[in-house]
Enzyme design. Structure first.
Site, short mmCIF file in Angstrom:
data_model
loop_
_atom_site.label_atom_id
_atom_site.label_comp_id
_atom_site.label_asym_id
_atom_site.label_seq_id
_atom_site.Cartn_x
_atom_site.Cartn_y
_atom_site.Cartn_z
N HIS A 226 -0.16 10.33 5.25
CA HIS A 226 0.25 11.21 4.12
C HIS A 226 0.13 12.65 4.63
O HIS A 226 -0.56 13.61 4.62
CB HIS A 226 -1.14 11.23 2.98
N ASP A 284 0.19 5.69 -1.87
CA ASP A 284 -1.19 6.09 -1.67
C ASP A 284 -1.93 5.77 -3.21
O ASP A 284 -2.79 6.44 -3.60
CB ASP A 284 -1.51 7.46 -1.33
N LEU A 318 -7.64 15.56 -5.03
CA LEU A 318 -6.72 14.52 -5.48
C LEU A 318 -7.19 13.30 -4.68
O LEU A 318 -7.73 13.19 -3.77
CB LEU A 318 -5.28 14.70 -4.56
#
Length: 393
Positions: A226, A284, A318
């Site tokens: 990511h 994800d 997050l």
């Protein structure tokens, strides 16, 4: 039953995305789980044979998506999912176009991670009716506390070679990718060890400097998890992890294209720096994917999902995403402005190549497994075939 199948099917009146480009007025024949042939114009009578024929309505035909970084969905997490949970996760993601998946862990104890390998390996040994679990992605526990994101800090530690040796001995071929912080003690030797076992070494949740990432790439690092998220950012005097990932062609870069984790301009920057062959779309996704807003858990940490965005309840970080691969592809095309053929490569061909399965799947070519998607002209997912078997959505 998860779907229906015929021995042979021809999709006509479609736009085929192939490694050579888009074939307009295309057709593709699926026979006994494989792509038998494809082309443009009218399929020859000899090709059609006894096959069923389906009009694709001028839509797009793409190779199935391969998600190398996904934690769960439909209320289940790979960390503790039993067979029923694994079926639910793979069914949910298959219904959104994912045909191959890496069951991704979180930072946890050795016993918990061994449990993931045990359950997933048993699931892989039996016929899988939905998205095919291709192996495990260990995200941690050998990461940086500074950039832990939604990883549980109680279990972060330096690389443990003896753990790896036990895992690959007991579950050969199951671990396919591992995320670690290259600056941690022993990480460079561990990266070499991963490569020796055919496991893709990845940097992520890391405070590594530019020089440390380059040194890790010299030892075999070839994947970034990511990108931009949970890593040392770019600075013009110390380019950091991000600067090394952007500029080193040995590293393939994941990105979460959901409009929350990375700005569209950031994705465009990544695309321009890496080129179309070195970017991989991932979700994800966590257990809350496909579920209503509310309270959930990720790696033992409480998560609150509001308007489809999951954040750690205590810190607001997050916490994974609720993204699907079809959503990522649409975001790339509609918001970032990437041509659909290029976005498809990032969602299918590139991850297949990174995992070393590109001779089997990841592109629309004769002889490959019939992992095939039919999208409308507006990029709405209409049909999914996995190994030639249509999945009822």
């Amino acid at each position: 039953m998860s779907g229906t199948s015929t021995n042979s099917l021809i999709l006509t009146n479609v736009k085929l995305i192939t490694p050579e480009g888009v074939l307009e007025d295309g057709w593709i024949k699926l026979t006994e789980g494989r792509i038998e042939a494809l082309g443009s114009g009218t399929a020859a009578a000899a090709i059609v044979g006894e096959a069923d024929v389906m009009d694709g309505g001028g839509g797009w035909v793409l190779p199935g998506f391969i998600d190398v970084h996904v934690h769960g969905g439909a209320g289940h997490d790979f960390m503790d999912a039993d067979e029923e949970g694994l079926r639910a996760i793979t069914r949910f993601h298959a219904s959104h176009g994912t045909t191959g998946i890496l069951a991704t862990s979180l930072t946890a104890s050795r016993d918990e991670l061994t449990g993931v390998l045990d359950r997933v390996s048993r699931f892989m040994a039996a016929p899988m009716p939905y998205a095919q679990v291709l192996g495990v992605h260990f995200e941690g526990p050998f990461v940086s506390d500074k950039w832990k994101g939604a990883q549980n800090p109680d279990y972060i530690l330096p690389p443990q070679p003896e753990w790896l040796e036990e895992w690959v001995s007991r579950y050969p071929g199951v671990i396919r990718l591992q995320t670690l912080a290259p600056e941690s003690d022993g990480a460079l030797d561990y990266i070499e060890r991963l490569n020796s076992h055919g496991i893709v070494p990845a940097c992520g949740h890391t405070d590594a400097t530019y020089d440390q990432i380059i040194a890790a790439a010299d030892r075999g690092l070839r994947h970034a998890v990511h990108t931009f998220n949970a890593m040392r950012p770019y600075h013009h005097r110390e380019p950091g992890t991000v600067g090394a990932v952007l500029t080193d062609d040995r590293i393939i870069a994941e990105v979460i294209a959901d409009g929350h984790h990375v700005h569209a301009a950031g994705i465009e920057l990544l695309r321009r720096a890496k080129g179309p062959d070195r970017v991989i779309l991932v979700t994800d996704a966590m257990a809350a994917a496909g579920m209503p807003d509310g309270n959930y858990h990720l790696g033992g940490l409480p998560v609150t999902m509001t308007c489809g965005v999951a954040r750690l309840t205590n810190s607001g970080n997050l916490a994974g995403s609720t993204l699907t691969m079809i959503g990522a592809l649409r975001h790339m095309v509609r918001e970032v402005g990437v041509p659909i053929a290029e976005a498809s490569r990032m969602a299918s061909g590139n991850p297949a190549r990174q995992l070393g399965i590109d001779s089997v799947t990841g592109t629309l070519e004769a002889g490959k497994r019939a992992d095939v998607l039919l999208l409308s002209d507006q990029l709405e997912l209409e049909r999914v075939w996995i190994g030639g078997r249509e999945i009822v959505r």
